[in-house]
Scaffold this motif. Structure first.
Motif, mmCIF file in Angstrom:
data_model
loop_
_atom_site.group_PDB
_atom_site.id
_atom_site.type_symbol
_atom_site.label_atom_id
_atom_site.label_comp_id
_atom_site.label_asym_id
_atom_site.label_seq_id
_atom_site.Cartn_x
_atom_site.Cartn_y
_atom_site.Cartn_z
ATOM 1 N N UNK A 84 0.932 -1.027 0.090
ATOM 2 C CA UNK A 84 0.007 0.096 -0.124
ATOM 3 C C UNK A 84 0.869 1.278 0.068
ATOM 4 N N UNK A 85 2.071 1.109 0.521
ATOM 5 C CA UNK A 85 2.879 2.453 0.588
ATOM 6 C C UNK A 85 3.102 3.019 -0.884
ATOM 7 N N UNK A 86 3.477 1.859 -1.843
ATOM 8 C CA UNK A 86 3.616 2.251 -3.166
ATOM 9 C C UNK A 86 2.625 3.050 -3.829
ATOM 10 N N UNK A 116 -4.362 12.068 -12.648
ATOM 11 C CA UNK A 116 -3.908 11.620 -14.018
ATOM 12 C C UNK A 116 -3.062 10.085 -13.400
ATOM 13 N N UNK A 117 -2.347 9.881 -12.277
ATOM 14 C CA UNK A 117 -1.985 8.754 -11.964
ATOM 15 C C UNK A 117 -3.018 7.550 -12.171
ATOM 16 N N UNK A 118 -4.199 7.745 -11.678
ATOM 17 C CA UNK A 118 -5.400 6.921 -11.472
ATOM 18 C C UNK A 118 -5.673 6.521 -13.104
ATOM 19 N N UNK A 119 -5.777 7.327 -13.709
ATOM 20 C CA UNK A 119 -6.367 7.359 -15.203
ATOM 21 C C UNK A 119 -5.423 6.599 -16.170
ATOM 22 N N UNK A 120 -3.988 7.029 -15.948
ATOM 23 C CA UNK A 120 -2.930 6.186 -16.810
ATOM 24 C C UNK A 120 -2.572 5.013 -16.354
ATOM 25 N N UNK A 146 -9.292 1.061 -6.399
ATOM 26 C CA UNK A 146 -9.046 0.517 -4.857
ATOM 27 C C UNK A 146 -7.579 1.317 -4.458
ATOM 28 N N UNK A 147 -6.674 1.160 -5.472
ATOM 29 C CA UNK A 147 -5.433 1.700 -5.174
ATOM 30 C C UNK A 147 -5.489 3.358 -5.107
ATOM 31 N N UNK A 148 -6.377 3.961 -5.907
ATOM 32 C CA UNK A 148 -6.767 5.347 -6.274
ATOM 33 C C UNK A 148 -7.388 5.772 -4.794
ATOM 34 N N UNK A 149 -8.077 5.120 -4.249
ATOM 35 C CA UNK A 149 -8.876 5.441 -3.132
ATOM 36 C C UNK A 149 -7.901 6.119 -1.986
ATOM 37 N N UNK A 150 -6.739 5.475 -1.778
ATOM 38 C CA UNK A 150 -5.855 5.885 -0.804
ATOM 39 C C UNK A 150 -5.069 7.678 -1.242
ATOM 40 N N UNK A 198 -7.829 10.049 -1.093
ATOM 41 C CA UNK A 198 -8.295 10.223 0.391
ATOM 42 C C UNK A 198 -7.371 11.143 1.197
ATOM 43 N N UNK A 199 -6.107 11.020 0.817
ATOM 44 C CA UNK A 199 -5.077 11.978 1.247
ATOM 45 C C UNK A 199 -5.098 13.248 0.868
ATOM 46 N N UNK A 200 -5.418 13.551 -0.541
ATOM 47 C CA UNK A 200 -5.858 14.652 -1.168
ATOM 48 C C UNK A 200 -6.955 15.489 -0.378
#
Length: 258
Positions: free
Chosen positions: A31-33, A71-75, A112-116, A119-121
């Motif tokens: 999850x850190x990555x 962008x990271x989520x989309x890409x 699921x990875x994008x949620x973290x 959420x921090x944003x």
């Protein structure tokens, strides 16, 4: 019918679980990555454009961060889903399942990875920038539109790759080009030429990112007309991609065996 839908839903969840395990097999800090990847990207772009180029955009770190997370989520979602139908052809051969499930499973994994980081944003702008305003009520609609556009591109790419495997390389090239046309590190609304500015803002992802920035940075409502156009375009593209993949579903096992 109900039993069939339940089996397909179970298969979708199993595929998501298998994708997650395969992607991070051997990694200790999984999850850190999910957070370090956009953070490293942010630092690199900020050093180039914020420090070296001294881009004249107020609160540029927050401006840049808001674009990079989306962008990271989309890409990642589009790139990872592009080979999903081709990669899971053995499952498609054994089970009567629609091919659309495979890019959707890959998309759910990246969601699921994008949620973290998202959420921090939210926490960053809520507690540090303190821009909470009624305009934040529009965030769910932006998320829905963003997910629809990402799903359209992911399913569309995955539907084409089995017929033309080299298209996977083209997907990465297209993503590289789209990165410079989405306004990640610059403001598309500040482009001087009206024609170019309009063309850039017709990109649904650029419209969503601009809307997020209006809400997060300034606590203002976005341009809902542009968001509406982006949402309509996203839904039309998604419908077309799903129909194409579903229509070709029975062809994929034979095509992938070549």
């Amino acid at each position: 019918m109900k039993e069939q839908l339940r089996r397909q839903w179970d298969l979708l969840l199993v595929t998501v679980s298998m994708t997650r395990r395969r992607e991070y097999a051997g990694y200790r800090f999984k999850q850190v990555w999910w957070v370090l990847e956009p953070l490293a990207f942010f630092i690199a772009l900020y050093v180039i454009f914020g420090v070296f180029q001294r881009v004249k955009i107020p609160n540029y770190p927050s401006f840049l961060l808001c674009g990079i997370v989306q962008w990271q989520f989309f890409s990642n979602a589009v790139s990872n889903a592009a080979s999903s139908i081709q990669f899971n052809s053995h499952i498609h051969t054994q089970y009567a399942v629609n091919a659309v499930y495979f890019p959707l499973a890959s998309l759910l994994q990246d969601a699921c990875k994008y949620c973290i980081p998202f959420s921090l944003l939210l926490c960053f702008f809520l507690f540090w920038e303190k821009t909470l305003a009624p305009a934040w009520l529009g965030i769910p609609l932006l998320l829905a539109g963003q997910f629809a556009f990402t799903a359209a591109c992911a399913v569309g790419a995955a539907a084409i790759v089995p017929f033309f495997p080299d298209f996977k390389v083209a997907v990465n090239l297209l993503l590289s080009g789209l990165f410079f046309a989405t306004g990640i590190f610059f403001d598309t609304n500040a482009v001087a030429e009206p024609v170019y500015r309009t063309l850039l803002n017709l990109n649904p992802l650029a419209a969503y990112i601009n809307a997020y920035r209006n809400i997060f940075l300034y606590g203002q409502s976005p341009d809902w007309a542009m968001v509406g156009i982006a949402l309509g375009t996203s839904l039309i593209l998604l419908l077309g991609a799903v129909l194409f993949a579903a229509r070709c579903s029975k062809l994929y096992p034979m095509v992938c065996m070549r």
